[in-house]
Design a protein around this motif. Sequence first.
Motif, PDB file in Angstrom:
ATOM      1  N   ARG A 189      45.193  54.399  52.783  1.00 38.42           N
ATOM      2  CA  ARG A 189      46.112  53.363  52.325  1.00 38.42           C
ATOM      3  C   ARG A 189      45.600  52.764  51.027  1.00 38.42           C
ATOM      4  O   ARG A 189      44.418  52.759  50.765  1.00 38.42           O
ATOM      5  CB  ARG A 189      46.207  52.243  53.351  1.00 38.42           C
ATOM      6  N   SER A 190      46.512  52.208  50.292  1.00 42.52           N
ATOM      7  CA  SER A 190      46.150  51.483  49.089  1.00 42.52           C
ATOM      8  C   SER A 190      45.802  50.050  49.483  1.00 42.52           C
ATOM      9  O   SER A 190      46.597  49.361  50.141  1.00 42.52           O
ATOM     10  CB  SER A 190      47.327  51.476  48.113  1.00 42.52           C
ATOM     11  N   LEU A 191      44.637  49.591  49.101  1.00 40.40           N
ATOM     12  CA  LEU A 191      44.234  48.220  49.392  1.00 40.40           C
ATOM     13  C   LEU A 191      45.209  47.240  48.752  1.00 40.40           C
ATOM     14  O   LEU A 191      45.650  46.278  49.396  1.00 40.40           O
ATOM     15  CB  LEU A 191      42.811  47.966  48.895  1.00 40.40           C
ATOM     16  N   ASN A 192      45.581  47.477  47.505  1.00 45.89           N
ATOM     17  CA  ASN A 192      46.532  46.593  46.822  1.00 45.89           C
ATOM     18  C   ASN A 192      47.856  46.523  47.583  1.00 45.89           C
ATOM     19  O   ASN A 192      48.414  45.444  47.784  1.00 45.89           O
ATOM     20  CB  ASN A 192      46.809  47.083  45.400  1.00 45.89           C
ATOM     21  N   GLY A 193      48.364  47.672  47.988  1.00 46.36           N
ATOM     22  CA  GLY A 193      49.646  47.724  48.679  1.00 46.36           C
ATOM     23  C   GLY A 193      49.608  47.024  50.028  1.00 46.36           C
ATOM     24  O   GLY A 193      50.515  46.267  50.371  1.00 46.36           O
ATOM     25  N   GLU A 194      48.576  47.266  50.795  1.00 45.55           N
ATOM     26  CA  GLU A 194      48.465  46.649  52.118  1.00 45.55           C
ATOM     27  C   GLU A 194      48.245  45.151  52.012  1.00 45.55           C
ATOM     28  O   GLU A 194      48.809  44.376  52.790  1.00 45.55           O
ATOM     29  CB  GLU A 194      47.341  47.300  52.927  1.00 45.55           C
ATOM     30  N   PHE A 195      47.443  44.717  51.040  1.00 44.81           N
ATOM     31  CA  PHE A 195      47.236  43.280  50.843  1.00 44.81           C
ATOM     32  C   PHE A 195      48.559  42.621  50.465  1.00 44.81           C
ATOM     33  O   PHE A 195      48.915  41.571  51.000  1.00 44.81           O
ATOM     34  CB  PHE A 195      46.173  43.018  49.774  1.00 44.81           C
ATOM     35  N   GLY A 196      49.299  43.245  49.568  1.00 42.22           N
ATOM     36  CA  GLY A 196      50.589  42.703  49.142  1.00 42.22           C
ATOM     37  C   GLY A 196      51.575  42.586  50.287  1.00 42.22           C
ATOM     38  O   GLY A 196      52.274  41.573  50.419  1.00 42.22           O
ATOM     39  N   LYS A 197      51.637  43.619  51.134  1.00 41.02           N
ATOM     40  CA  LYS A 197      52.539  43.580  52.291  1.00 41.02           C
ATOM     41  C   LYS A 197      52.164  42.436  53.229  1.00 41.02           C
ATOM     42  O   LYS A 197      53.032  41.727  53.740  1.00 41.02           O
ATOM     43  CB  LYS A 197      52.467  44.894  53.075  1.00 41.02           C
ATOM     44  N   LEU A 198      50.873  42.280  53.455  1.00 45.94           N
ATOM     45  CA  LEU A 198      50.395  41.224  54.346  1.00 45.94           C
ATOM     46  C   LEU A 198      50.784  39.843  53.812  1.00 45.94           C
ATOM     47  O   LEU A 198      51.312  39.010  54.544  1.00 45.94           O
ATOM     48  CB  LEU A 198      48.876  41.322  54.503  1.00 45.94           C
ATOM     49  N   VAL A 199      50.542  39.615  52.526  1.00 52.85           N
ATOM     50  CA  VAL A 199      50.881  38.322  51.927  1.00 52.85           C
ATOM     51  C   VAL A 199      52.382  38.060  52.044  1.00 52.85           C
ATOM     52  O   VAL A 199      52.804  36.972  52.442  1.00 52.85           O
ATOM     53  CB  VAL A 199      50.413  38.260  50.455  1.00 52.85           C
ATOM     54  N   ARG A 200      53.193  39.057  51.718  1.00 59.42           N
ATOM     55  CA  ARG A 200      54.652  38.889  51.790  1.00 59.42           C
ATOM     56  C   ARG A 200      55.096  38.572  53.220  1.00 59.42           C
ATOM     57  O   ARG A 200      55.909  37.674  53.454  1.00 59.42           O
ATOM     58  CB  ARG A 200      55.356  40.139  51.271  1.00 59.42           C
ATOM     59  N   THR A 220      54.643  38.216  42.373  1.00 60.51           N
ATOM     60  CA  THR A 220      55.466  39.415  42.558  1.00 60.51           C
ATOM     61  C   THR A 220      54.604  40.659  42.476  1.00 60.51           C
ATOM     62  O   THR A 220      54.692  41.557  43.321  1.00 60.51           O
ATOM     63  CB  THR A 220      56.592  39.474  41.511  1.00 60.51           C
ATOM     64  N   HIS A 221      53.752  40.725  41.462  1.00 55.42           N
ATOM     65  CA  HIS A 221      52.865  41.891  41.292  1.00 55.42           C
ATOM     66  C   HIS A 221      51.901  42.028  42.467  1.00 55.42           C
ATOM     67  O   HIS A 221      51.635  43.145  42.928  1.00 55.42           O
ATOM     68  CB  HIS A 221      52.079  41.788  39.987  1.00 55.42           C
ATOM     69  N   ILE A 222      51.377  40.915  42.952  1.00 50.50           N
ATOM     70  CA  ILE A 222      50.467  40.968  44.105  1.00 50.50           C
ATOM     71  C   ILE A 222      51.209  41.524  45.318  1.00 50.50           C
ATOM     72  O   ILE A 222      50.726  42.446  45.977  1.00 50.50           O
ATOM     73  CB  ILE A 222      49.884  39.568  44.406  1.00 50.50           C
ATOM     74  N   GLU A 223      52.395  40.968  45.600  1.00 47.67           N
ATOM     75  CA  GLU A 223      53.141  41.408  46.777  1.00 47.67           C
ATOM     76  C   GLU A 223      53.617  42.853  46.664  1.00 47.67           C
ATOM     77  O   GLU A 223      53.752  43.541  47.668  1.00 47.67           O
ATOM     78  CB  GLU A 223      54.319  40.470  47.038  1.00 47.67           C
ATOM     79  N   GLN A 224      53.863  43.324  45.461  1.00 43.06           N
ATOM     80  CA  GLN A 224      54.284  44.712  45.266  1.00 43.06           C
ATOM     81  C   GLN A 224      53.093  45.668  45.251  1.00 43.06           C
ATOM     82  O   GLN A 224      53.275  46.881  45.252  1.00 43.06           O
ATOM     83  CB  GLN A 224      55.065  44.855  43.958  1.00 43.06           C
ATOM     84  N   MET A 276      45.767  43.428  41.879  1.00 45.53           N
ATOM     85  CA  MET A 276      44.854  42.923  42.904  1.00 45.53           C
ATOM     86  C   MET A 276      44.226  41.648  42.366  1.00 45.53           C
ATOM     87  O   MET A 276      43.581  41.668  41.319  1.00 45.53           O
ATOM     88  CB  MET A 276      43.766  43.938  43.238  1.00 45.53           C
ATOM     89  N   PRO A 277      44.442  40.539  43.062  1.00 48.60           N
ATOM     90  CA  PRO A 277      43.908  39.268  42.582  1.00 48.60           C
ATOM     91  C   PRO A 277      42.391  39.185  42.726  1.00 48.60           C
ATOM     92  O   PRO A 277      41.795  39.891  43.546  1.00 48.60           O
ATOM     93  CB  PRO A 277      44.595  38.243  43.486  1.00 48.60           C
ATOM     94  N   SER A 278      41.802  38.293  41.938  1.00 46.84           N
ATOM     95  CA  SER A 278      40.378  38.023  42.072  1.00 46.84           C
ATOM     96  C   SER A 278      40.121  37.336  43.411  1.00 46.84           C
ATOM     97  O   SER A 278      41.056  36.858  44.072  1.00 46.84           O
ATOM     98  CB  SER A 278      39.916  37.108  40.937  1.00 46.84           C
ATOM     99  N   LEU A 279      38.873  37.254  43.789  1.00 45.50           N
ATOM    100  CA  LEU A 279      38.524  36.610  45.044  1.00 45.50           C
ATOM    101  C   LEU A 279      38.933  35.137  45.032  1.00 45.50           C
ATOM    102  O   LEU A 279      39.369  34.603  46.057  1.00 45.50           O
ATOM    103  CB  LEU A 279      37.028  36.755  45.319  1.00 45.50           C
ATOM    104  N   GLY A 280      38.844  34.489  43.882  1.00 44.64           N
ATOM    105  CA  GLY A 280      39.278  33.096  43.777  1.00 44.64           C
ATOM    106  C   GLY A 280      40.761  32.943  44.062  1.00 44.64           C
ATOM    107  O   GLY A 280      41.171  32.010  44.763  1.00 44.64           O
ATOM    108  N   ILE A 281      41.566  33.854  43.535  1.00 45.30           N
ATOM    109  CA  ILE A 281      43.012  33.805  43.783  1.00 45.30           C
ATOM    110  C   ILE A 281      43.307  34.154  45.242  1.00 45.30           C
ATOM    111  O   ILE A 281      44.192  33.565  45.861  1.00 45.30           O
ATOM    112  CB  ILE A 281      43.787  34.736  42.825  1.00 45.30           C
ATOM    113  N   VAL A 282      42.548  35.081  45.812  1.00 48.79           N
ATOM    114  CA  VAL A 282      42.728  35.403  47.232  1.00 48.79           C
ATOM    115  C   VAL A 282      42.463  34.153  48.072  1.00 48.79           C
ATOM    116  O   VAL A 282      43.196  33.871  49.032  1.00 48.79           O
ATOM    117  CB  VAL A 282      41.821  36.580  47.670  1.00 48.79           C
ATOM    118  N   ALA A 283      41.453  33.374  47.694  1.00 48.69           N
ATOM    119  CA  ALA A 283      41.169  32.122  48.405  1.00 48.69           C
ATOM    120  C   ALA A 283      42.329  31.137  48.260  1.00 48.69           C
ATOM    121  O   ALA A 283      42.702  30.455  49.216  1.00 48.69           O
ATOM    122  CB  ALA A 283      39.870  31.508  47.899  1.00 48.69           C
ATOM    123  N   GLN A 284      42.933  31.065  47.074  1.00 47.14           N
ATOM    124  CA  GLN A 284      44.091  30.195  46.868  1.00 47.14           C
ATOM    125  C   GLN A 284      45.274  30.663  47.710  1.00 47.14           C
ATOM    126  O   GLN A 284      46.024  29.845  48.247  1.00 47.14           O
ATOM    127  CB  GLN A 284      44.476  30.171  45.387  1.00 47.14           C
TER     128      GLN A 284
END
Length: 89
Positions: A4-15, A40-44, A48-56
């Motif tokens: 799986r793509s980490l970016n894709g799975e993270f985006g799906k989870l957030v959405r 939008t880019h994160i969810e799609q 991939m956001p930085s760890l700081g943005i992931v915390a936000q």
Amino acid sequence: MPERSLNGEFGKLVREWRTQLGLSQEAFAYRCGVHRTYMTHIEQGTKMPSLGIVAQIARGLEVELSALFQALEERGVTVASITDPPRPR
């Protein structure tokens, strides 16, 4: 489990978690302190956001940071299964 793509799975989870909270993408982006187009880019899965943005994002979802990583692992996303290539140093 297929790779799986980490970016894709993270985006799906957030959405999914955002919609469970009943938040529009614009309202959620504002809540997280990021621009709507970036969210939008994160969810799609195109950014991939930085760890700081992931915390936000975790704060915006009202969950602990570890809950995001745990949820990804429960979906089968592990270091061994991701397809995103390592970034050159």
